[in-house]
Design an enzyme around this catalytic site. Structure first.
Site, mmCIF file in Angstrom:
data_model
loop_
_atom_site.group_PDB
_atom_site.id
_atom_site.type_symbol
_atom_site.label_atom_id
_atom_site.label_comp_id
_atom_site.label_asym_id
_atom_site.label_seq_id
_atom_site.Cartn_x
_atom_site.Cartn_y
_atom_site.Cartn_z
ATOM 1 N N GLU A 104 0.844 -1.191 0.000
ATOM 2 C CA GLU A 104 0.000 0.000 0.000
ATOM 3 C C GLU A 104 0.881 1.244 0.000
ATOM 4 O OE1 GLU A 104 -3.718 1.975 2.507
ATOM 5 O OE2 GLU A 104 -2.447 0.481 3.477
ATOM 6 N N ASP A 182 -12.444 -1.186 1.177
ATOM 7 C CA ASP A 182 -11.657 -1.061 2.399
ATOM 8 C C ASP A 182 -12.617 -0.896 3.573
ATOM 9 O OD1 ASP A 182 -9.590 -0.959 4.197
ATOM 10 O OD2 ASP A 182 -8.524 0.673 3.246
ATOM 11 N N ASP A 183 -12.584 0.211 4.304
ATOM 12 C CA ASP A 183 -13.433 0.402 5.482
ATOM 13 C C ASP A 183 -14.541 1.410 5.138
ATOM 14 O OD1 ASP A 183 -14.558 1.238 7.929
ATOM 15 O OD2 ASP A 183 -12.729 0.717 8.995
#
Length: 217
Positions: A104, A182-183
């Site tokens: 990342e 993702d979140d």
């Protein structure tokens, strides 16, 4: 659904197993009411250190029948890869598939460690994979899956812009790539939002979206 037992239990001093029993009961009710099938992935929060990783691996071994996978998340460089591999060795012995958040904000060498040392079958983010042609070929050959999260990758500065995101390039080269949120709570988005970003900014046409979803399945 991914969850870190240590992250969830630590603030209130909860018993991990009692917490898991409650999770399983709640998920069972939700599945019965909605017809939705849920798989659980236990997360190691790497910033909590090696002892937490060992405890999470032991927890996963005890709850193997309730888990679909195991995940190494949080800070990529928090612990040494070889030490971490030793700490989570039990999950490989019980055949629990491993996802590692890698590449990342780190170079492609971290992805190689995640695959070669940690034994990852899926890579969360994996943005820097595009830097290493040989590793791309190896990921294709070994069926390593890359979970890209465009909005997250932009906000964490893993990519300088959405237009520069390598997701479509990697997929066109033959890498198994899926689009992910993702979140959603943290980033205030949905998966549908990410699919729109992929089409409107990343260059995915309808066929590419379908291919990414097939990879996810």
């Amino acid at each position: 659904l991914r969850f870190s037992p240590d992250f969830m239990a630590r603030p209130a001093g909860l018993d991990w197993d009692l917490m898991m029993e409650a999770l399983v009961r709640g998920i069972g009710r939700g599945e019965a009411e909605t017809g939705t099938v849920v798989g659980l992935i236990a997360i190691v929060s790497r910033s909590y250190g090696l002892q937490s990783a060992r405890e999470t691996a032991a927890f996963a071994s005890n709850w193997r029948r309730e888990l679909a996978g195991f995940d190494l998340a949080d800070a990529e460089e928090a612990v040494d890869a070889r030490a971490l591999a030793d700490a989570i060795a039990p999950i490989h012995r019980i055949g629990l598939p491993l996802t590692v958040h890698s590449g990342e904000n780190t170079p492609a060498s971290h992805i190689r460690e995640s695959v070669d040392i940690l034994g990852a079958r899926r890579i969360g983010h994996g943005v820097s994979l595009v830097e290493d042609d040989r590793l791309i070929d190896e990921c294709i050959e070994r069926g390593i899956h890359i979970e890209v999260c465009p909005t997250s990758n932009l906000r964490t500065r893993a990519v300088p812009s959405l237009e520069a995101h390598p997701a479509l390039e990697l997929m066109r080269r033959g890498v198994s790539v899926s689009l992910n949120s993702d979140d959603p709570g943290l980033f205030a988005i949905t998966l549908s939002h990410e699919l729109e970003v992929a089409q409107n900014v990343l260059g995915f046409d309808d066929d590419a979206i379908k291919e990414a979803n097939q990879h996810a399945l």
